[in-house]
Structures are given as C-alpha cells and as structure tokens.
Design a protein around this motif. Structure first.
Motif, PDB file in Angstrom:
ATOM      1  N   PHE A 112       0.845  -1.195   0.000  1.00 24.68           N
ATOM      2  CA  PHE A 112       0.000   0.000   0.000  1.00 24.68           C
ATOM      3  C   PHE A 112       0.879   1.244   0.000  1.00 24.68           C
ATOM      4  N   TYR A 113       0.804   1.986  -1.095  1.00 24.79           N
ATOM      5  CA  TYR A 113       1.470   3.281  -1.176  1.00 24.79           C
ATOM      6  C   TYR A 113       0.812   4.084  -2.288  1.00 24.79           C
ATOM      7  N   ILE A 114       1.028   5.380  -2.284  1.00 25.20           N
ATOM      8  CA  ILE A 114       0.518   6.265  -3.343  1.00 25.20           C
ATOM      9  C   ILE A 114       1.700   7.016  -3.921  1.00 25.20           C
ATOM     10  N   ILE A 115       1.834   6.977  -5.237  1.00 25.92           N
ATOM     11  CA  ILE A 115       3.013   7.563  -5.880  1.00 25.92           C
ATOM     12  C   ILE A 115       2.608   8.433  -7.062  1.00 25.92           C
ATOM     13  N   ASN A 116       3.345   9.525  -7.233  1.00 22.26           N
ATOM     14  CA  ASN A 116       3.155  10.384  -8.394  1.00 22.26           C
ATOM     15  C   ASN A 116       3.894   9.757  -9.564  1.00 22.26           C
ATOM     16  N   VAL A 117       3.159   9.095 -10.437  1.00 24.58           N
ATOM     17  CA  VAL A 117       3.744   8.373 -11.565  1.00 24.58           C
ATOM     18  C   VAL A 117       4.442   9.326 -12.522  1.00 24.58           C
ATOM     19  N   SER A 118       3.881  10.515 -12.690  1.00 26.04           N
ATOM     20  CA  SER A 118       4.426  11.465 -13.653  1.00 26.04           C
ATOM     21  C   SER A 118       5.836  11.931 -13.283  1.00 26.04           C
ATOM     22  N   LYS A 119       6.215  11.779 -12.012  1.00 22.43           N
ATOM     23  CA  LYS A 119       7.547  12.194 -11.558  1.00 22.43           C
ATOM     24  C   LYS A 119       8.493  11.015 -11.373  1.00 22.43           C
ATOM     25  N   THR A 120       8.053   9.828 -11.789  1.00 22.54           N
ATOM     26  CA  THR A 120       8.810   8.595 -11.525  1.00 22.54           C
ATOM     27  C   THR A 120       9.150   7.894 -12.834  1.00 22.54           C
ATOM     28  N   ASP A 121      10.407   7.445 -12.974  1.00 22.38           N
ATOM     29  CA  ASP A 121      10.803   6.763 -14.217  1.00 22.38           C
ATOM     30  C   ASP A 121      10.350   5.309 -14.231  1.00 22.38           C
ATOM     31  N   PHE A 122      10.677   4.558 -13.184  1.00 26.80           N
ATOM     32  CA  PHE A 122      10.253   3.165 -13.066  1.00 26.80           C
ATOM     33  C   PHE A 122      10.380   2.739 -11.611  1.00 26.80           C
ATOM     34  N   ILE A 123       9.784   1.608 -11.279  1.00 28.71           N
ATOM     35  CA  ILE A 123       9.881   1.079  -9.916  1.00 28.71           C
ATOM     36  C   ILE A 123      10.993   0.044  -9.832  1.00 28.71           C
ATOM     37  N   ASN A 124      10.902  -0.990 -10.666  1.00 34.06           N
ATOM     38  CA  ASN A 124      11.864  -2.099 -10.615  1.00 34.06           C
ATOM     39  C   ASN A 124      12.761  -2.104 -11.845  1.00 34.06           C
ATOM     40  N   ASP A 125      14.020  -2.401 -11.628  1.00 30.91           N
ATOM     41  CA  ASP A 125      14.965  -2.562 -12.734  1.00 30.91           C
ATOM     42  C   ASP A 125      14.696  -3.922 -13.373  1.00 30.91           C
ATOM     43  N   LYS A 126      13.998  -3.940 -14.484  1.00 31.41           N
ATOM     44  CA  LYS A 126      13.550  -5.202 -15.082  1.00 31.41           C
ATOM     45  C   LYS A 126      14.721  -6.083 -15.510  1.00 31.41           C
ATOM     46  N   GLU A 127      15.785  -5.463 -15.990  1.00 38.60           N
ATOM     47  CA  GLU A 127      16.954  -6.252 -16.393  1.00 38.60           C
ATOM     48  C   GLU A 127      17.543  -6.989 -15.194  1.00 38.60           C
ATOM     49  N   TYR A 128      17.656  -6.282 -14.073  1.00 37.17           N
ATOM     50  CA  TYR A 128      18.179  -6.903 -12.850  1.00 37.17           C
ATOM     51  C   TYR A 128      17.242  -8.005 -12.357  1.00 37.17           C
ATOM     52  N   ILE A 129      15.943  -7.738 -12.403  1.00 36.33           N
ATOM     53  CA  ILE A 129      14.964  -8.746 -11.984  1.00 36.33           C
ATOM     54  C   ILE A 129      15.103 -10.004 -12.834  1.00 36.33           C
ATOM     55  N   ASN A 130      15.226  -9.843 -14.129  1.00 34.35           N
ATOM     56  CA  ASN A 130      15.362 -11.000 -15.025  1.00 34.35           C
ATOM     57  C   ASN A 130      16.672 -11.741 -14.785  1.00 34.35           C
ATOM     58  N   GLU A 131      17.749 -10.996 -14.570  1.00 37.13           N
ATOM     59  CA  GLU A 131      19.049 -11.631 -14.311  1.00 37.13           C
ATOM     60  C   GLU A 131      19.007 -12.466 -13.038  1.00 37.13           C
ATOM     61  N   THR A 132      18.418 -11.911 -11.997  1.00 40.03           N
ATOM     62  CA  THR A 132      18.376 -12.644 -10.724  1.00 40.03           C
ATOM     63  C   THR A 132      17.374 -13.801 -10.791  1.00 40.03           C
ATOM     64  N   TYR A 133      16.319 -13.642 -11.586  1.00 39.66           N
ATOM     65  CA  TYR A 133      15.395 -14.755 -11.775  1.00 39.66           C
ATOM     66  C   TYR A 133      16.101 -15.916 -12.480  1.00 39.66           C
ATOM     67  N   ASN A 134      16.832 -15.618 -13.540  1.00 41.68           N
ATOM     68  CA  ASN A 134      17.567 -16.667 -14.252  1.00 41.68           C
ATOM     69  C   ASN A 134      18.603 -17.321 -13.340  1.00 41.68           C
ATOM     70  N   TYR A 135      19.208 -16.516 -12.483  1.00 37.19           N
ATOM     71  CA  TYR A 135      20.160 -17.072 -11.516  1.00 37.19           C
ATOM     72  C   TYR A 135      19.455 -18.020 -10.550  1.00 37.19           C
ATOM     73  N   SER A 136      18.250 -17.645 -10.117  1.00 38.99           N
ATOM     74  CA  SER A 136      17.515 -18.492  -9.164  1.00 38.99           C
ATOM     75  C   SER A 136      17.221 -19.874  -9.751  1.00 38.99           C
ATOM     76  N   LEU A 137      17.080 -19.938 -11.070  1.00 38.61           N
ATOM     77  CA  LEU A 137      16.780 -21.218 -11.724  1.00 38.61           C
ATOM     78  C   LEU A 137      17.967 -22.171 -11.670  1.00 38.61           C
TER      79      LEU A 137
END
Length: 265
Positions: free
Chosen positions: A160-185
């Motif tokens: 639960f949070y409220i964020i101004n999307v217009s002032k935000t580039d992204f939440i999660n680094d998708k490349e990092y998420i994918n790299e660590t997911y592949n590592y978990s496998l």
C-alpha cells in the motif's frame, strides 16, 4: 490537506494471485469491505497472475466487472513465483499508468483492507505516501533506538502506497529482476527466498531506490505516536515480518491471514 484529496485524483491499482475458485470467493469479501473506499478512486486497475493460466481468468474478470464495470484487468500469462511474480505485477500496474498518462497511482494488493477513516487522515503535500516496513531484524542495526529508526529507516511497504507516476521513471529494474530470476533457476534446491541468495534483493528496497532516484518528496502515513506504538509492538512480540500482516494501521490492514485475528495499533 486530507488523504481523500489524493485518493480522488488517483487510480487504484491492486495485484493478486488466483489459484482456485475459493480465492475468487474470498476476494469478493475483500472487495465488498473495500467498496466504499474504492469507489472514490478515478479508476480501478487489477494485475493478476494465476496458478494455471488461463483457468479462472473469466471468473476473476466477471467478479471485478460486477462491482467496477469500467475497471481495467491486466492478466499475466506467466507466474514467476511469489517474489519475482510480485515485481512483474507491480510493473504491469506502473507501466499501464505511465503509458496512459495517469498521474497518481495508489498501489495496493488483493489482501489489503482499507476503511473510510483514511479519508480524514491529515497529510502533507508530497510525491510519495507510504507505510514503512519495519521488522525486529530491521531494528537491530539501530540498536532499537526508535528515534533513529523513525529518522533514518526507509523501507516502504509495497502492498500500500501512493506515488506520483508522472515524476517517476520506473519502480523495478527489469533487467536486474530478469538476471536474478535466471540465476535463481540455477540454484540447487532453491527455497523461493531470493534474498537469502542475493544480498539486498527486496521489493521494498527497489521501491525505496525509485523514490530516492527520482527525488520524490515523501510522507509517512502513520502518525508519530502510532509509529512508536507499532515499534513497541514489533519489539515486544519479536515480529520479523516487515509487511505487518493482520495489523490494522490507521484504517489500513494487510489482512493476509483471514482466519486469524487483527491487532489494531
């Protein structure tokens, strides 16, 4: 200003996992409880993953459309598990808001309850409104100094949070998420807890980095006196889970265990 002013110009985005018809039935009870609050948002957006996609997609769609005919449903065809699947759903919500020029997103989850008392919550003007995630283990580095925790700890909950999307580039680094997911496998007998293998891997940490990277001004939704009470409760009962399950915090409750009682702070 009142929190209701931000709610009235926000889209409500919620994430969830559906594995059975029982999940659908339980979800309806959460929707009914939250209905007076959810109706105050400009729009409702739902991101969902499933145990066996596309089973139960239609049932989930019919449920949400029953109460919010114009809601937006985003169904993930993949489910990468609790941690990676959570970031995937969070990104689906954020990306939808970004692509559709939605300024404010109230990010929640299907197992979160909110009541109308939050409308009258006094807040300061900010870009990011949140509840800090604090567990017993997170208090140790501060030697249980409550003032230091309040002044220095920033580990915002992602349910639960409220964020101004217009002032935000992204939440999660998708490349990092994918790299660590592949590592978990590749991890033998992987236990599903990626943070035990990759230091610093936490959805709350990614959210905090986003807020800091974008220089967002922030406001903690829990009044100071209740924050002290929460810290006392966590320390006294040795609570390590920083997502505060089944603890009612000023009208907001991560009601993860519906068969268990709720502790109000």
């Amino acid at each position: 200003m009142l929190l209701k002013e931000i709610i009235n110009k926000s889209s409500y985005g919620t994430t969830g996992y559906i594995s059975s018809l029982q999940d659908i039935k339980l979800l309806e009870q959460y929707i009914l409880y939250n209905l007076p609050v959810l109706k105050e948002y400009q729009q409702v957006v739902i991101a969902t993953n499933y145990k066996n996609y596309p089973e139960l997609v239609e049932e989930n769609t019919q449920l949400w459309k029953k109460y919010f005919p114009t809601c937006i449903l985003i169904d993930s065809k993949i489910n990468r598990g609790h941690n990676f699947g959570t970031t995937d759903l969070d990104d689906l919500l954020f990306d939808y808001c970004k692509e559709n020029n939605i300024e404010w997103l109230c990010k929640s989850a299907n197992d979160v309850l909110v009541n109308e008392s939050i409308f009258k919550k006094e807040i300061q003007q900010a870009d990011f409104y949140y509840l800090n995630g604090v567990g017993y283990g997170g208090m140790i580095p501060f030697d249980f100094d409550y003032k230091k925790i309040i002044d220095e700890a920033f580990f915002p909950q992602t349910n639960f949070y409220i964020i101004n999307v217009s002032k935000t580039d992204f939440i999660n680094d998708k490349e990092y998420i994918n790299e660590t997911y592949n590592y978990s496998l590749t991890i033998p007998d992987y236990n599903g807890k990626i943070w035990e293998y990759v230091d610093g891997w936490a959805c709350e940490h990614f959210l905090a980095k986003s807020v800091e990277r974008n220089n967002l001004t922030k406001h903690h939704l829990l009044p100071l006196e209740k924050y002290f009470k929460l810290l006392n409760y966590i320390k006294h009962y040795n609570i390590h889970d920083c997502s505060h399950k089944n603890i009612l915090l000023d009208g907001i409750c991560h009601f993860h265990f519906p068969q268990h009682p709720v502790q109000e702070i």
